[in-house]
Design a protein around this motif. Structure first.
Motif, mmCIF file in Angstrom:
data_model
loop_
_atom_site.group_PDB
_atom_site.id
_atom_site.type_symbol
_atom_site.label_atom_id
_atom_site.label_comp_id
_atom_site.label_asym_id
_atom_site.label_seq_id
_atom_site.Cartn_x
_atom_site.Cartn_y
_atom_site.Cartn_z
ATOM 1 N N SER A 409 36.447 14.727 -5.919
ATOM 2 C CA SER A 409 36.192 13.369 -6.407
ATOM 3 C C SER A 409 36.485 13.209 -7.903
ATOM 4 O O SER A 409 36.464 12.093 -8.409
ATOM 5 C CB SER A 409 34.729 12.982 -6.145
ATOM 6 O OG SER A 409 33.839 13.753 -6.956
ATOM 7 N N MET A 410 36.758 14.307 -8.604
ATOM 8 C CA MET A 410 37.007 14.215 -10.041
ATOM 9 C C MET A 410 38.380 13.595 -10.302
ATOM 10 O O MET A 410 39.322 13.835 -9.542
ATOM 11 C CB MET A 410 36.917 15.599 -10.698
ATOM 12 C CG MET A 410 35.525 16.197 -10.671
ATOM 13 S SD MET A 410 35.298 17.593 -11.814
ATOM 14 C CE MET A 410 36.708 18.611 -11.455
ATOM 15 N N PRO A 411 38.524 12.805 -11.366
ATOM 16 C CA PRO A 411 39.804 12.142 -11.632
ATOM 17 C C PRO A 411 40.929 13.089 -12.008
ATOM 18 O O PRO A 411 42.093 12.753 -11.867
ATOM 19 C CB PRO A 411 39.472 11.203 -12.803
ATOM 20 C CG PRO A 411 38.239 11.766 -13.435
ATOM 21 C CD PRO A 411 37.471 12.399 -12.320
ATOM 22 N N SER A 412 40.603 14.267 -12.492
ATOM 23 C CA SER A 412 41.626 15.235 -12.879
ATOM 24 C C SER A 412 41.187 16.624 -12.439
ATOM 25 O O SER A 412 40.053 17.029 -12.680
ATOM 26 C CB SER A 412 41.858 15.208 -14.390
ATOM 27 O OG SER A 412 42.698 16.287 -14.779
ATOM 28 N N GLN A 413 42.114 17.346 -11.808
ATOM 29 C CA GLN A 413 41.789 18.684 -11.343
ATOM 30 C C GLN A 413 41.942 19.734 -12.436
ATOM 31 O O GLN A 413 41.520 20.877 -12.267
ATOM 32 C CB GLN A 413 42.677 19.050 -10.142
ATOM 33 C CG GLN A 413 42.463 18.158 -8.932
ATOM 34 C CD GLN A 413 41.019 18.135 -8.472
ATOM 35 O OE1 GLN A 413 40.424 19.174 -8.197
ATOM 36 N NE2 GLN A 413 40.435 16.938 -8.385
ATOM 37 N N ALA A 435 36.656 26.903 -12.399
ATOM 38 C CA ALA A 435 37.142 27.855 -13.402
ATOM 39 C C ALA A 435 38.028 28.921 -12.771
ATOM 40 O O ALA A 435 39.047 29.319 -13.345
ATOM 41 C CB ALA A 435 35.968 28.510 -14.121
ATOM 42 N N SER A 436 37.650 29.373 -11.598
ATOM 43 C CA SER A 436 38.462 30.368 -10.895
ATOM 44 C C SER A 436 39.815 29.787 -10.483
ATOM 45 O O SER A 436 40.855 30.427 -10.610
ATOM 46 C CB SER A 436 37.715 30.876 -9.658
ATOM 47 O OG SER A 436 38.511 31.766 -8.908
ATOM 48 N N LYS A 437 39.793 28.545 -10.037
ATOM 49 C CA LYS A 437 41.017 27.909 -9.547
ATOM 50 C C LYS A 437 41.999 27.611 -10.666
ATOM 51 O O LYS A 437 43.187 27.918 -10.552
ATOM 52 C CB LYS A 437 40.660 26.622 -8.801
ATOM 53 C CG LYS A 437 41.850 25.900 -8.182
ATOM 54 C CD LYS A 437 41.403 24.666 -7.427
ATOM 55 C CE LYS A 437 42.601 23.941 -6.821
ATOM 56 N NZ LYS A 437 42.180 22.713 -6.083
ATOM 57 N N VAL A 438 41.535 27.009 -11.764
ATOM 58 C CA VAL A 438 42.455 26.601 -12.830
ATOM 59 C C VAL A 438 43.007 27.793 -13.607
ATOM 60 O O VAL A 438 44.016 27.666 -14.299
ATOM 61 C CB VAL A 438 41.788 25.599 -13.809
ATOM 62 C CG1 VAL A 438 41.407 24.329 -13.090
ATOM 63 C CG2 VAL A 438 40.604 26.229 -14.522
ATOM 64 N N THR A 439 42.359 28.941 -13.503
ATOM 65 C CA THR A 439 42.863 30.137 -14.187
ATOM 66 C C THR A 439 43.562 31.084 -13.224
ATOM 67 O O THR A 439 43.834 32.230 -13.569
ATOM 68 C CB THR A 439 41.721 30.898 -14.889
ATOM 69 O OG1 THR A 439 40.762 31.335 -13.899
ATOM 70 C CG2 THR A 439 41.026 30.015 -15.904
ATOM 71 N N ASP A 440 43.844 30.587 -12.007
ATOM 72 C CA ASP A 440 44.495 31.416 -10.996
ATOM 73 C C ASP A 440 43.703 32.696 -10.745
ATOM 74 O O ASP A 440 44.244 33.779 -10.606
ATOM 75 C CB ASP A 440 45.929 31.751 -11.414
ATOM 76 C CG ASP A 440 46.765 32.300 -10.276
ATOM 77 O OD1 ASP A 440 46.429 32.021 -9.112
ATOM 78 O OD2 ASP A 440 47.744 33.024 -10.550
#
Length: 628
Positions: A409-413, A435-440
């Motif tokens: 639901s956040m406007p930016s992933q 945090a895990s996702k955006v840092t691969d």
């Protein structure tokens, strides 16, 4: 009654062999040594430091004699501990069936052998656990008519209905061994032992040496590897080395086809390791000791998330994937040992397992026995561990589902939006996943790190800009209600999103249409025509004043006031791009780029009213480029 020959005890080397010959003579039983037992005798004579156990069972029949259950082909295993059936069930329920269920080609279970070929890569050290897994898996194999000896079928009842019509899944079996070269002749003895097991069953054997590695790899699983000088050995580095080699090998084996040029989309693979229930309990305790969230206070997983094995982009949608699987998690160490003893199967002993040099060993050798005593026995302690594991998994499942919904639901992933000044358990879980996702998956925040961020948000609600170091060169930055993650190696300020391609002086026509936001038309006063234009950020120019066209005739306003009025999020204001012109030693803002979010494709340039073009005047047409 069982007799054990421990070959590393020097005084028993020759007497052990003599003992077997005497027993054979008195019992009238002729001991036909399988090849591995002959090799054991050679080890007893020539390698005094090699640790190896052999179990012999005495049975009462018409005459009392010594029997040894051979491990060669054609012999049935004694499986009172249900080792083989447990491995079979796990391969079926935790690995093969879930994979088949995820691929669109599962028309019927009956044709499963036609739609999928699984490469099973066994990691075998030579110790009791991996040797038991080796024998359990090979016991499930049935050779096909394929000329290649490693091709076989595993007979698995995929319907799980207890009928005799078991469905066969085609597989290829390989074994990988790692010689860490840390225990001298014992390390070489482990290698020779595993190689012999494979040779007896015509199973491909892949061996890796620690000294062959330069350790220049950059990424293994979740974390970047630090530079390693020479052949420095640590348990953590060795584990990552093994995982990387296993994944690389599995990829080669799965992607290899008859023409060796492309991936067969029906081929996939799994790396099987011999972790058991006791290992899983130790993992729970180790997590507790180093600190973890309740949702992660659980044991090992029977199967990992899948990882892509195809390197060709055209195969991105194929089923060429791999898993790490642990088919013995439902078994206990004692059951595995009994299985080996009941079948007189050899294994190797790593003497370092008995020391408390490593934390896991200390937990295994000291902490768990004490806990077993305090809990009231083995079964009572196992029940406690099982309860913790089940509760943690239930919490994790509930939180993950709700946190995933919150993130969607956040406007930016690429940014984490705080719901307010209170960080509840749902927000904690969502931030951990994000945090895990955006840092691969390079950054796995501990509960202590999340608590530091929570403390900062809740105790300083009025402080809307701050930075917290969370280790491994990562920083959490707050701007308004948005959190972002920045790595110190990233040179954000050196990478402006816009740059000037060219400028041209033309006569302005009110009918001129700009093709996109990569073009600007401005009027330069005569005294500024020779001045230089440049792209900057708001944070580079400070809170300069700006007069938009709709305020013409009024006083200029501060640039950040303009951005606030345009509803630009606080965390984006400092990064907002501005086109500046140098007038002597000072800068003046010519235009500002308004963008509501990083993903906003409808951004626009707002020109300072002093630079708005007018009909019939000479203007400057600016072509801009963007950096993606």
């Amino acid at each position: 009654m069982s007799y054990y020959l421990l070959s590393r005890l020097r005084p028993l080397r020759a007497s052990a062999i003599l003992f077997t010959n005497i027993v054979s003579a008195f019992s009238g039983f002729h001991w036909q040594h399988p090849p591995h037992h002959l090799s054991l005798q050679r080890q007893l004579v020539h390698h005094q430091d090699v640790s190896c156990y052999v179990s012999m069972q005495c049975q009462s029949m018409h005459t009392r004699g010594l029997t040894v259950a051979a491990t060669g082909r054609g012999h049935e295993f004694v499986d009172d501990e249900n080792i083989i059936s447990a491995v079979r069930s796990s391969l079926r329920d935790d690995l093969i069936r879930p994979h088949i269920d995820t691929i669109s080609t599962t028309k019927t279970i009956e044709c499963s052998q036609d739609i999928t070929t699984v490469v099973l890569l066994l990691a075998v050290s030579g110790g009791s656990d991996s040797v038991a897994l080796f024998h359990a898996v090979t016991a499930l194999l049935r050779k096909t008519n394929d000329d290649s000896t490693q091709h076989a079928s595993i007979c698995l009842d995929l319907d799980n209905d207890g009928t005799d019509g078991s469905k066969e899944v085609k597989c290829e079996l390989h074994v990988a061994h790692f010689n860490h070269e840390q225990r001298g002749d014992n390390s070489d003895g482990d290698e020779a032992f595993v190689q012999r097991l494979c040779a007896e069953r015509d199973i491909p054997f892949h061996n890796y040496f620690w000294s062959d590695e330069e350790f220049s790899f950059s990424k293994v699983e979740r974390n970047d590897e630090n530079a390693i000088s020479g052949n420095s050995f640590t348990q953590d580095i060795a584990r990552k080395w093994r995982r990387r080699k296993l994944r690389d090998l599995l990829s080669d084996l799965v992607l290899q086809t008859n023409n060796n040029t492309m991936c067969d989309t029906n081929r996939w693979g799994a790396i099987l390791t011999a972790h058991h229930g006791d290992d899983s309990d130790e993992t729970i305790l180790l997590k507790l000791l180093r600190g973890t969230h309740l949702s992660n206070l659980r044991g090992m997983e029977a199967r990992s998330e899948k990882f892509d094995l195809a390197t060709d982009s055209s195969s991105s949608s194929s089923t060429c994937v791999g898993y790490f699987a642990k088919p013995m998690l439902q078994l206990r160490k004692n059951d595995i040992t009994k299985f080996l003893e009941s079948n007189a199967l050899e294994w190797r002993e790593d003497e370092s397992n008995a020391t408390n040099k490593y934390k896991r060993n200390k937990v295994r050798n000291e902490l768990i026995p004490l806990m077993r005593e305090l809990a009231g026995g083995e079964q009572a302690l196992q029940k406690r561990f099982n309860n913790i594991d089940q509760q943690s998994r239930a919490i994790s499942k509930d939180l993950k589902e709700r946190a995933t919904s919150y993130l969607a639901s956040m406007p930016s992933q690429s940014e984490f939006w705080l719901p307010g000044d209170e960080v509840d358990i749902l927000c904690e879980e969502a931030f951990y996943i994000w945090a895990s996702k955006v840092t691969d998956r390079k950054l796995q925040l501990s509960y202590d790190q999340i608590n530091r961020i929570k403390f900062q948000v809740e105790n300083y609600p009025g402080k809307l800009q701050w930075t917290i170091d969370v280790g491994d060169l990562w920083r959490v930055q707050r701007n308004g209600n948005v959190l972002t993650l920045v790595h110190e190696t990233e040179s954000i300020s050196d990478s402006l999103p816009w740059y000037i391609v060219e400028t041209n002086h033309v006569l302005f026509d009110v009918n001129d249409q700009l093709e996109s936001d990569t073009e600007l038309i401005i009027k330069l006063p005569p005294k500024m025509e020779s001045s230089s234009l440049s792209m900057k950020r708001v944070k580079d120019v400070g809170n300069m004043r700006f007069l938009p066209q709709w305020r013409k005739g009024r006083s200029p306003i501060k640039i950040k006031e303009l951005l606030r009025g345009q509803k630009i999020p606080l965390h984006l204001r400092d990064e907002t791009s501005v086109l500046c012109i140098s007038v002597g030693s000072e800068d003046q803002i010519v235009a500002v780029y308004i963008q509501q979010s990083d993903e906003d494709a409808n951004g626009k340039w707002i020109i300072h009213s002093d630079f708005e073009p007018t009909k019939g005047n000479s203007v400057t047409r600016i072509t801009l480029g963007t950096i993606n």
